[in-house]
Design a protein around this motif. Structure first.
Motif, short mmCIF file in Angstrom:
data_model
loop_
_atom_site.label_atom_id
_atom_site.label_comp_id
_atom_site.label_asym_id
_atom_site.label_seq_id
_atom_site.Cartn_x
_atom_site.Cartn_y
_atom_site.Cartn_z
N LEU A 301 0.19 0.33 1.58
CA LEU A 301 0.06 1.66 1.00
C LEU A 301 1.49 2.40 1.17
O LEU A 301 2.08 2.93 0.33
CB LEU A 301 -1.31 2.35 1.45
CG LEU A 301 -1.89 3.29 0.42
CD1 LEU A 301 -2.09 2.53 -0.84
CD2 LEU A 301 -3.07 4.02 0.95
N ALA A 302 1.61 2.83 2.63
CA ALA A 302 2.56 3.45 2.76
C ALA A 302 4.06 2.91 2.37
O ALA A 302 4.68 3.66 1.69
CB ALA A 302 2.89 3.40 4.60
N ASP A 303 4.26 1.87 2.34
CA ASP A 303 5.52 0.90 1.67
C ASP A 303 5.26 0.99 0.10
O ASP A 303 6.38 1.25 -0.59
CB ASP A 303 5.54 -0.50 2.12
CG ASP A 303 5.78 -0.67 3.49
OD1 ASP A 303 6.61 0.21 4.13
OD2 ASP A 303 5.50 -1.50 4.05
N ALA A 365 -8.25 -4.17 -7.87
CA ALA A 365 -7.07 -3.76 -9.10
C ALA A 365 -6.50 -5.02 -9.51
O ALA A 365 -6.21 -6.12 -9.05
CB ALA A 365 -6.10 -3.27 -7.95
N SER A 366 -5.74 -4.61 -10.78
CA SER A 366 -4.62 -5.37 -11.15
C SER A 366 -3.54 -4.96 -10.44
O SER A 366 -3.38 -3.80 -10.59
CB SER A 366 -4.86 -5.29 -12.76
OG SER A 366 -3.40 -5.99 -13.14
N THR A 367 -2.97 -5.76 -9.93
CA THR A 367 -1.63 -5.58 -9.28
C THR A 367 -0.35 -5.73 -9.96
O THR A 367 0.80 -5.31 -9.49
CB THR A 367 -1.54 -6.09 -7.69
OG1 THR A 367 -1.69 -7.44 -8.14
CG2 THR A 367 -2.83 -5.67 -6.94
N GLU A 368 -0.49 -6.08 -11.20
CA GLU A 368 0.71 -6.66 -11.99
C GLU A 368 1.75 -5.44 -12.21
O GLU A 368 2.92 -5.79 -12.09
CB GLU A 368 0.48 -7.33 -13.29
CG GLU A 368 0.14 -8.72 -13.35
CD GLU A 368 -0.37 -9.26 -14.55
OE1 GLU A 368 -0.12 -8.81 -15.66
OE2 GLU A 368 -1.65 -10.03 -14.59
N LYS A 369 1.13 -4.44 -12.59
CA LYS A 369 2.37 -3.42 -13.08
C LYS A 369 3.14 -2.97 -11.97
O LYS A 369 4.22 -2.96 -12.02
CB LYS A 369 1.35 -2.09 -13.51
CG LYS A 369 2.22 -1.09 -13.95
CD LYS A 369 1.51 -0.25 -14.93
CE LYS A 369 2.38 1.03 -15.35
NZ LYS A 369 1.65 2.14 -15.91
N ALA A 370 2.40 -2.94 -10.71
CA ALA A 370 2.92 -2.24 -9.57
C ALA A 370 4.22 -3.31 -9.08
O ALA A 370 5.42 -3.10 -8.77
CB ALA A 370 2.04 -2.00 -8.26
N GLU A 371 3.79 -4.82 -9.11
CA GLU A 371 4.53 -5.74 -8.69
C GLU A 371 6.09 -5.58 -9.69
O GLU A 371 6.95 -5.86 -9.18
CB GLU A 371 3.92 -7.03 -8.91
CG GLU A 371 3.17 -7.59 -7.43
CD GLU A 371 2.27 -8.68 -7.97
OE1 GLU A 371 2.99 -9.76 -8.53
OE2 GLU A 371 1.16 -8.78 -7.57
N LYS A 377 4.23 -5.21 -3.42
CA LYS A 377 3.16 -6.22 -3.44
C LYS A 377 2.58 -5.94 -1.99
O LYS A 377 3.28 -6.02 -1.19
CB LYS A 377 3.53 -7.60 -3.66
CG LYS A 377 2.37 -8.63 -4.04
CD LYS A 377 2.88 -9.82 -4.38
CE LYS A 377 2.06 -11.01 -4.57
NZ LYS A 377 0.89 -11.19 -4.32
N ALA A 378 1.25 -5.95 -1.98
CA ALA A 378 0.69 -6.00 -0.48
C ALA A 378 0.75 -7.18 0.16
O ALA A 378 0.86 -8.25 -0.42
CB ALA A 378 -0.93 -5.78 -0.59
N LYS A 379 1.16 -7.12 1.59
CA LYS A 379 1.45 -8.23 2.18
C LYS A 379 0.28 -8.78 3.29
O LYS A 379 0.13 -9.81 3.34
CB LYS A 379 2.72 -7.89 3.33
CG LYS A 379 3.86 -7.53 2.65
CD LYS A 379 4.99 -7.61 3.69
CE LYS A 379 4.91 -6.26 4.76
NZ LYS A 379 5.60 -4.97 4.34
#
Ligand SMILES: NC(=O)c1ccc[n+]([C@@H]2O[C@H](COP(=O)([O-])OP(=O)(O)OC[C@H]3O[C@@H](n4cnc5c(N)ncnc54)[C@H](O)[C@@H]3O)[C@@H](O)[C@H]2O)c1
Ligand SMILES: O=c1ccn([C@@H]2O[C@H](COP(=O)(O)OP(=O)(O)O[C@H]3O[C@H](CO)[C@@H](O)[C@H](O)[C@H]3O)[C@@H](O)[C@H]2O)c(=O)[nH]1
Length: 404
Positions: A301-303, A365-371, A377-379
């Protein structure tokens, strides 16, 4: 030259003025690169385009409201490591100064010099004004707010006063000092009980309690402000369920009183502060009957905040845009208990209980938009979240306090 800061490629150059002989990094418009190069050559100064990372661009200064809190402290560590100068304002309503001291300890004495802390309350405009009048901020990361759902139902006025008035004061002061970039802490709570999963950013929004309504209203307020004054750049980050802690075990979540949220509760059972975990709901239409959430490691989240800041600085067309910060994976309450038992080697006694009123069945969540748009992307997965949560709990069974 400075009028073009924050757009275009990074430029690193030796100062053009003999009075300040150190190297500088700045962001500049492509059109003025040639001009800059000619000027540097004329003064026999070095000139390198794109030679340094965004984070090292000289002393970009970030105001972090609520920076002494759970997500704030972890983000401040990453901001300092990325070369930002950070100012925290926090009224310590839900945090302690020891957390800020631990941040200093984690980043070391040199980076600590780039961190300052002010005890202040966003509801007092004067407290914000004092900060802006003495220094320039390039952007604000706005964490400060109250977040306990149950308390918001009992005392909605406290939530409207703190979260809404505090944020409006902040916008007013930012506008006055022409600081118009903000990363705002929103929440997956704005999706309510989503009709479909995964949650996409363009879903219809609905709040299910006063806390959720403050986030929803503040998203709307942000959109209106940006619509009226197009120079504002605002990123709304919708966090899913933040858990875990810094890998050092020196900072982590330390809620006051009995925890409302799952992971701090499990953690307190593991260290013997609470006898057992109440599992709320065993008859949900999910894989094992317990509710499903998208847990995300607080360091991811911080990243995500660093990625959002980069987006603000780099994209003049960002406007006011929302992004989900989650992993895209759903984990049930019972799966989380099992993962924590594995990480800690501790048995977590559970009591099966009725559903908690107002809880959603399954949210991720859908994570596509942030990616795609933030390049983020969360690690970390659930095992690392539990490992780091346990490391924090084991080393600090009473959080930042000494055993009472
Ligand atoms: N942790 C979560 O599960 C979660 C999920 C979604 C969104 N959020 C949002 O993220 C933000 C940060 O959450 P957190 O988990 O770090 O919470 P936190 O309570 O640990 O941190 C918030 C900080 O803001 C400070 N604060 C509150 N009101 C203030 C005011 N008026 N003036 C100055 N400081 C004030 C508190 O003292 C605290 O240090 C909040 O806005 C929260 O609503 C959190
Ligand atoms: O002692 C507990 C605590 C929680 N749960 C369950 O665990 C799940 C997760 O609960 P919790 O950790 O409280 O998270 P959420 O209810 O999903 O809400 C969190 O996540 C939201 C989305 O990010 C934020 O908006 C909220 O502020 C934050 O509390 C739910 O099914 C709860 O019923 C239990 O079974 N026992």
């Amino acid at each position: 030259m400075t009028k073009n800061i924050n757009i275009g490629p990074l430029v690193r150059l030796q100062s053009l003025t003999p009075r300040s002989p150190w190297h500088q990094c700045l962001r500049t418009n492509t059109n003025c690169l040639h001009e800059l190069e000619t000027e540097c050559k004329r003064k026999n100064r070095s000139f390198l385009v794109g030679s340094c990372e965004m984070g090292s661009s000289v002393e970009q200064s970030i105001l972090v409201t609520g920076g002494a809190g759970f997500i704030g402290t972890h983000t401040v560590v990453q901001l300092l490591k990325e070369g930002f100068k950070v100012s925290i304002i926090d009224n310590l309503d839900n945090s302690v100064i020891e957390a800020v001291e631990r941040v200093r300890e984690l980043v070391g004495p040199d980076l600590s010099k780039k961190l300052d802390f002010t005890e202040g309350d966003l509801r007092n405009k004067g407290d914000i004004e004092k900060l802006f009048s003495k220094q320039r901020f390039d952007a604000v990361i706005h964490f400060a707010g109250l977040k306990a759902v149950g308390e918001s139902v009992v005392n909605p006025r406290r939530y409207f006063d703190n979260n809404l008035v505090g944020t409006i004061n902040l916008y007013e002061t930012m506008a006055k000092y022409n600081c118009k970039m903000m990363v705002f802490s929103s929440s997956a709570t704005v999706y309510g009980q989503p009709e479909k999963i995964p949650c996409m950013e363009d879903f219809e929004l609905k709040a299910m309690n006063p806390y959720g309504r403050t986030k929803l209203f503040l998203e709307e307020i942000a959109k209106d402000i940006q619509r009226a004054e197009s120079e504002w750049r605002i990123v709304l980050l919708r966090y899913f369920n933040p858990v875990g802690a810094h890998e050092s075990g020196r900072i982590g979540e330390d809620p006051k009183g009995i925890p409302n949220n799952l992971m701090p509760y499990i953690q307190q059972v593991a260290v013997g502060r609470l006898p057992e975990l109440n599992v709320y709901g065993t008859d949900y239409p999910t894989k094992d009957g317990s509710a499903v959430r998208d847990y995300i490691h607080v360091m991811d989240l911080a990243d995500g905040h660093i990625a959002a800041l980069r987006k603000l600085f780099d994209d003049p067309k960002i406007g006011c845009t929302a992004y989900n910060l989650g992993t895209g994976r759903g984990t049930s309450v019972l799966e989380m208990v099992t993962a924590f038992e594995k990480a800690s080697g501790k048995k977590i006694p559970i009591k099966l209980c009725a559903r908690r009123p107002g809880d959603a069945t399954e949210v991720y969540a859908s994570t596509e938009k942030a990616e795609k748009e933030l390049g983020w992307k969360a690690k970390y997965g659930v095992d690392e979240m539990c490992r780091d949560q346990w490391n924090w709990a084991n080393n600090n069974p009473w959080g930042y306090q000494k055993k009472p």
